[in-house]
Design a protein around this motif. Sequence first.
Motif, mmCIF file in Angstrom:
data_model
loop_
_atom_site.group_PDB
_atom_site.id
_atom_site.type_symbol
_atom_site.label_atom_id
_atom_site.label_comp_id
_atom_site.label_asym_id
_atom_site.label_seq_id
_atom_site.Cartn_x
_atom_site.Cartn_y
_atom_site.Cartn_z
ATOM 1 N N VAL A 108 -51.294 -8.208 40.359
ATOM 2 C CA VAL A 108 -50.588 -8.399 39.161
ATOM 3 C C VAL A 108 -50.269 -9.736 38.898
ATOM 4 C CG1 VAL A 108 -48.331 -7.940 40.317
ATOM 5 C CG2 VAL A 108 -48.762 -7.396 38.093
ATOM 6 N N VAL A 109 -50.226 -10.521 39.861
ATOM 7 C CA VAL A 109 -50.017 -12.112 39.496
ATOM 8 C C VAL A 109 -51.145 -12.547 38.394
ATOM 9 C CG1 VAL A 109 -50.031 -14.243 40.550
ATOM 10 C CG2 VAL A 109 -49.093 -12.385 41.608
ATOM 11 N N THR A 110 -52.325 -12.287 38.748
ATOM 12 C CA THR A 110 -52.933 -12.796 37.556
ATOM 13 C C THR A 110 -52.951 -12.236 36.175
ATOM 14 O OG1 THR A 110 -55.006 -12.762 39.194
ATOM 15 C CG2 THR A 110 -55.533 -12.661 36.931
ATOM 16 N N PHE A 111 -52.683 -10.864 36.138
ATOM 17 C CA PHE A 111 -52.527 -10.315 34.891
ATOM 18 C C PHE A 111 -51.054 -10.726 34.156
ATOM 19 C CE2 PHE A 111 -50.572 -7.197 32.002
ATOM 20 C CZ PHE A 111 -51.582 -6.953 31.041
ATOM 21 N N GLY A 168 -39.431 -11.780 29.840
ATOM 22 C CA GLY A 168 -39.865 -13.153 30.185
ATOM 23 C C GLY A 168 -39.561 -13.553 31.519
ATOM 24 N N THR A 169 -38.576 -12.948 31.918
ATOM 25 C CA THR A 169 -37.830 -13.136 33.511
ATOM 26 C C THR A 169 -38.944 -12.542 34.213
ATOM 27 O OG1 THR A 169 -35.641 -13.071 32.870
ATOM 28 C CG2 THR A 169 -36.275 -12.345 35.084
ATOM 29 N N ILE A 170 -39.503 -11.275 33.861
ATOM 30 C CA ILE A 170 -40.575 -10.853 34.845
ATOM 31 C C ILE A 170 -41.859 -11.486 34.839
ATOM 32 C CG2 ILE A 170 -42.077 -8.638 35.016
ATOM 33 C CD1 ILE A 170 -39.813 -6.945 33.628
ATOM 34 N N LEU A 171 -42.171 -12.074 33.667
ATOM 35 C CA LEU A 171 -43.476 -12.625 33.424
ATOM 36 C C LEU A 171 -43.534 -14.062 34.418
ATOM 37 C CD1 LEU A 171 -44.442 -12.508 29.834
ATOM 38 C CD2 LEU A 171 -45.545 -11.418 31.780
ATOM 39 N N LEU A 172 -42.446 -14.899 34.154
ATOM 40 C CA LEU A 172 -42.348 -16.084 34.853
ATOM 41 C C LEU A 172 -42.300 -15.932 36.395
ATOM 42 C CD1 LEU A 172 -41.780 -19.150 34.935
ATOM 43 C CD2 LEU A 172 -39.123 -18.745 34.733
ATOM 44 N N ASN A 173 -41.305 -15.008 36.867
ATOM 45 C CA ASN A 173 -41.264 -14.854 38.225
ATOM 46 C C ASN A 173 -42.331 -14.234 39.000
ATOM 47 O OD1 ASN A 173 -38.456 -15.756 39.064
ATOM 48 N ND2 ASN A 173 -38.182 -14.596 37.171
ATOM 49 N N ILE A 174 -43.112 -13.238 38.257
ATOM 50 C CA ILE A 174 -44.223 -12.672 38.955
ATOM 51 C C ILE A 174 -45.636 -13.532 38.971
ATOM 52 C CG2 ILE A 174 -45.756 -10.572 38.977
ATOM 53 C CD1 ILE A 174 -43.636 -8.837 38.275
ATOM 54 N N ALA A 175 -45.456 -14.205 37.506
ATOM 55 C CA ALA A 175 -46.757 -14.960 37.318
ATOM 56 C C ALA A 175 -46.575 -16.437 38.418
ATOM 57 C CB ALA A 175 -46.794 -15.658 36.104
ATOM 58 N N LEU A 177 -45.041 -16.344 41.435
ATOM 59 C CA LEU A 177 -44.803 -15.670 42.643
ATOM 60 C C LEU A 177 -45.127 -16.665 43.830
ATOM 61 C CD1 LEU A 177 -42.968 -13.408 43.869
ATOM 62 C CD2 LEU A 177 -45.129 -11.983 43.932
ATOM 63 N N GLU A 178 -46.546 -17.066 43.898
ATOM 64 C CA GLU A 178 -47.190 -17.735 44.917
ATOM 65 C C GLU A 178 -46.091 -19.093 45.059
ATOM 66 O OE1 GLU A 178 -51.175 -18.391 44.121
ATOM 67 O OE2 GLU A 178 -51.635 -16.413 44.386
ATOM 68 N N TYR A 179 -45.990 -19.965 43.883
ATOM 69 C CA TYR A 179 -45.196 -20.874 44.066
ATOM 70 C C TYR A 179 -43.544 -20.912 44.446
ATOM 71 C CZ TYR A 179 -42.008 -24.853 42.346
ATOM 72 O OH TYR A 179 -41.041 -25.787 42.371
ATOM 73 N N PHE A 180 -43.358 -19.866 44.003
ATOM 74 C CA PHE A 180 -41.520 -19.520 44.332
ATOM 75 C C PHE A 180 -41.818 -18.783 46.071
ATOM 76 C CE2 PHE A 180 -40.903 -18.798 39.968
ATOM 77 C CZ PHE A 180 -39.729 -19.733 39.856
ATOM 78 N N ARG A 181 -42.781 -18.320 46.387
ATOM 79 C CA ARG A 181 -42.854 -17.992 47.830
ATOM 80 C C ARG A 181 -42.839 -19.129 48.828
ATOM 81 N NH1 ARG A 181 -46.606 -12.640 47.288
ATOM 82 N NH2 ARG A 181 -45.274 -10.992 47.324
ATOM 83 N N THR A 182 -43.970 -19.961 48.067
ATOM 84 C CA THR A 182 -44.123 -21.230 49.306
ATOM 85 C C THR A 182 -42.638 -21.907 49.098
ATOM 86 O OG1 THR A 182 -46.634 -21.451 48.537
ATOM 87 C CG2 THR A 182 -45.469 -23.528 49.249
ATOM 88 N N THR A 190 -38.330 -18.461 55.497
ATOM 89 C CA THR A 190 -38.699 -16.866 55.763
ATOM 90 C C THR A 190 -39.649 -16.658 54.448
ATOM 91 O OG1 THR A 190 -37.706 -14.865 55.694
ATOM 92 C CG2 THR A 190 -36.720 -16.356 54.250
ATOM 93 N N SER A 191 -39.807 -15.369 54.419
ATOM 94 C CA SER A 191 -40.858 -14.940 53.433
ATOM 95 C C SER A 191 -40.424 -13.718 52.566
ATOM 96 C CB SER A 191 -42.307 -14.573 53.846
ATOM 97 O OG SER A 191 -42.281 -13.533 55.047
ATOM 98 N N ILE A 192 -40.803 -13.468 51.521
ATOM 99 C CA ILE A 192 -40.257 -12.372 50.779
ATOM 100 C C ILE A 192 -41.518 -11.516 50.046
ATOM 101 C CG2 ILE A 192 -40.005 -13.535 48.472
ATOM 102 C CD1 ILE A 192 -37.643 -12.249 48.142
#
Length: 231
Positions: A108-111, A168-175, A177-182, A190-192
Amino acid sequence: MKASDKTIERIYNAAEQLFAEKGFTETSLRTITAEAEVNLAAVNYHFGSKEGLIKAIFSRYLTQFCSELEKKLDYYESAQNATPSTEELLAIFMELIVSVKSHSPKGVVTFMRLLSNALLQKQLFLHEYMSNDFGIVFYRYGLLLRKAAHDDNISEVEWFWRLHFGLGTILLNIASLEYFRTLMKKEFKTSIKTSQVIQLMTPYITAGLLAAPALKDQTLVNAKYDISKLK
């Protein structure tokens, strides 16, 4: 899988990734065909044009998503079933986002990146397409959210913006996601999981939807949504 199906799949995969990474205006059909290792005629034959290809990519995800959402709406709109709370409705929506089958390796990150790029690059033809094909489902969902909020003091304009603030909150944070996880791994060691991020977003967006009215301009307060285009 037939040869034509394999060709279509290669075009889909290449286009999704390139559109998500580079954007729609910056990605040419020749770039896509080179990545997919097909000729330009194959894209024109199967999709008609670049716009047709973009619509088809969005349709792959949204058709399934809206079908599942419509089942939920039919259930809750029936007379014998009570309307769930705002937070429960948001949780249903968020769970569908990550549970609907994605054709991209990054899910879903790509979408979400595709949808973010569509908004940022003002792909108005996509807005018209999604309104025509899926608008009534999202409109029904918005009405059910308003019913759950039990607040008729919120104007249609303010509700429109609150829904888009939530989106907008959903789009930014899921799009992203890889950056915020890093970043989280670096800062917190830790991871999430995606599902846990969804759990954190749901009450945050709920609080925004249920906040007291803020709009004061009476012209905006009295404005009404034109539903005729959804019929």
